[in-house]
Design a protein around this motif. Structure first.
Motif, mmCIF file in Angstrom:
data_model
loop_
_atom_site.group_PDB
_atom_site.id
_atom_site.type_symbol
_atom_site.label_atom_id
_atom_site.label_comp_id
_atom_site.label_asym_id
_atom_site.label_seq_id
_atom_site.Cartn_x
_atom_site.Cartn_y
_atom_site.Cartn_z
ATOM 1 N N SER A 128 111.522 17.668 84.200
ATOM 2 C CA SER A 128 111.036 17.452 82.830
ATOM 3 C C SER A 128 109.670 18.111 82.625
ATOM 4 N N GLN A 129 108.821 18.077 83.641
ATOM 5 C CA GLN A 129 107.521 18.740 83.535
ATOM 6 C C GLN A 129 107.693 20.259 83.508
ATOM 7 N N ALA A 130 108.611 20.774 84.298
ATOM 8 C CA ALA A 130 108.898 22.211 84.291
ATOM 9 C C ALA A 130 109.425 22.621 82.925
ATOM 10 N N ARG A 131 110.362 21.863 82.395
ATOM 11 C CA ARG A 131 110.945 22.157 81.080
ATOM 12 C C ARG A 131 109.866 22.187 80.000
ATOM 13 N N SER A 132 108.927 21.268 80.066
ATOM 14 C CA SER A 132 107.846 21.213 79.093
ATOM 15 C C SER A 132 106.995 22.482 79.139
ATOM 16 N N LEU A 133 106.674 22.945 80.336
ATOM 17 C CA LEU A 133 105.872 24.166 80.457
ATOM 18 C C LEU A 133 106.650 25.395 79.981
ATOM 19 N N TYR A 134 107.920 25.485 80.335
ATOM 20 C CA TYR A 134 108.726 26.613 79.855
ATOM 21 C C TYR A 134 108.756 26.620 78.321
ATOM 22 N N SER A 135 108.891 25.447 77.721
ATOM 23 C CA SER A 135 108.905 25.349 76.258
ATOM 24 C C SER A 135 107.570 25.780 75.661
ATOM 25 N N ARG A 136 106.468 25.427 76.309
ATOM 26 C CA ARG A 136 105.144 25.849 75.817
ATOM 27 C C ARG A 136 105.010 27.363 75.856
ATOM 28 N N VAL A 137 105.533 27.998 76.895
ATOM 29 C CA VAL A 137 105.507 29.465 76.965
ATOM 30 C C VAL A 137 106.307 30.042 75.810
ATOM 31 N N LEU A 138 107.459 29.459 75.527
ATOM 32 C CA LEU A 138 108.308 29.958 74.440
ATOM 33 C C LEU A 138 107.689 29.727 73.067
ATOM 34 N N ASP A 139 106.805 28.748 72.948
ATOM 35 C CA ASP A 139 106.123 28.477 71.683
ATOM 36 C C ASP A 139 105.017 29.487 71.387
ATOM 37 N N GLN A 140 104.598 30.237 72.401
ATOM 38 C CA GLN A 140 103.562 31.252 72.228
ATOM 39 C C GLN A 140 104.205 32.608 71.940
ATOM 40 N N ALA A 141 103.392 33.549 71.511
ATOM 41 C CA ALA A 141 103.871 34.926 71.363
ATOM 42 C C ALA A 141 104.241 35.457 72.743
ATOM 43 N N PRO A 142 105.310 36.261 72.836
ATOM 44 C CA PRO A 142 105.688 36.801 74.140
ATOM 45 C C PRO A 142 104.617 37.735 74.691
ATOM 46 N N VAL A 143 104.491 37.733 76.009
ATOM 47 C CA VAL A 143 103.527 38.563 76.715
ATOM 48 C C VAL A 143 104.290 39.358 77.758
ATOM 49 N N ALA B 296 107.542 26.702 87.952
ATOM 50 C CA ALA B 296 108.342 26.998 89.149
ATOM 51 C C ALA B 296 108.052 25.984 90.252
ATOM 52 N N VAL B 297 106.781 25.635 90.425
ATOM 53 C CA VAL B 297 106.412 24.630 91.426
ATOM 54 C C VAL B 297 107.047 23.289 91.060
ATOM 55 N N TYR B 298 106.929 22.908 89.807
ATOM 56 C CA TYR B 298 107.523 21.642 89.368
ATOM 57 C C TYR B 298 109.034 21.643 89.604
ATOM 58 N N ALA B 299 109.695 22.733 89.265
ATOM 59 C CA ALA B 299 111.149 22.812 89.450
ATOM 60 C C ALA B 299 111.523 22.677 90.917
ATOM 61 N N ARG B 300 110.762 23.315 91.774
ATOM 62 C CA ARG B 300 111.067 23.285 93.214
ATOM 63 C C ARG B 300 110.704 21.959 93.859
ATOM 64 N N THR B 301 109.923 21.136 93.174
ATOM 65 C CA THR B 301 109.527 19.840 93.729
ATOM 66 C C THR B 301 110.139 18.679 92.956
ATOM 67 N N GLY B 302 111.223 18.948 92.243
ATOM 68 C CA GLY B 302 111.988 17.884 91.601
ATOM 69 C C GLY B 302 111.409 17.310 90.325
ATOM 70 N N ARG B 303 110.521 18.037 89.676
ATOM 71 C CA ARG B 303 109.921 17.547 88.426
ATOM 72 C C ARG B 303 110.435 18.374 87.248
ATOM 73 N N ARG C 261 114.865 32.109 81.600
ATOM 74 C CA ARG C 261 115.539 32.085 82.904
ATOM 75 C C ARG C 261 115.225 30.793 83.651
ATOM 76 N N GLY C 262 113.971 30.380 83.596
ATOM 77 C CA GLY C 262 113.590 29.133 84.247
ATOM 78 C C GLY C 262 114.326 27.943 83.662
ATOM 79 N N LEU C 263 114.416 27.894 82.342
ATOM 80 C CA LEU C 263 115.157 26.809 81.693
ATOM 81 C C LEU C 263 116.632 26.841 82.090
ATOM 82 N N SER C 264 117.204 28.025 82.155
ATOM 83 C CA SER C 264 118.612 28.158 82.559
ATOM 84 C C SER C 264 118.825 27.659 83.977
ATOM 85 N N ARG C 265 117.905 27.992 84.871
ATOM 86 C CA ARG C 265 118.019 27.520 86.257
ATOM 87 C C ARG C 265 117.896 26.003 86.321
ATOM 88 N N LEU C 266 117.019 25.441 85.518
ATOM 89 C CA LEU C 266 116.898 23.982 85.499
ATOM 90 C C LEU C 266 118.201 23.347 85.032
#
Length: 116
Positions: free
Chosen positions: A71-86, A62-69, A104-109
């Motif tokens: 690709s870094q935000a997308r990478s973190l969202y993907s890492r969350v999706l690669d794990q078991a849901p919590v 979320a911080v990365y997305a709000r500060t114009g980064r 949702r974060g990926l959709s907003r990006l």
């Protein structure tokens, strides 16, 4: 107090890990107050100890997305999706899946990129 869509959807706090009176270890308070640099510093310090905690990755994304980064935000969202849901307890009292929040974060990006 009205909180932005990014903050509601992505700025997480787990009740067990960060009660209201405890030190903010997930960056939620800093994000909600707009102190994104402080939030990033707090989250980075926690990720040294807990690199795969989804609430940390989602908040940092979320911080990365709000500060114009995007690709870094997308990478973190993907890492969350690669794990078991919590199941995540959000600051507004609702409960959401870490996967739903990452999606949702990926959709907003994607929406932000499309509007540029």
């Amino acid at each position: 107090m009205r909180i932005s869509g990014w903050t509601i959807a992505l700025a997480l706090t787990t009740i067990a890990a960060a009660p209201a009176a405890a030190k903010d270890r997930v960056g939620y308070q800093a994000i909600s107050s707009g102190s994104l640099a402080q939030a990033e510093q707090t989250i980075d310090a926690e990720r040294v100890i807990f690199p795969n905690r989804p609430e940390l990755m989602l908040n940092l994304a979320a911080v990365y997305a709000r500060t114009g980064r995007a690709s870094q935000a997308r990478s973190l969202y993907s890492r969350v999706l690669d794990q078991a849901p919590v199941t995540m307890d959000l600051a507004d009292g609702s409960v959401q899946s870490s996967h739903l929040l990452a999606q949702r974060g990926l959709s907003r990006l994607q929406a932000t990129m499309a509007s540029r």
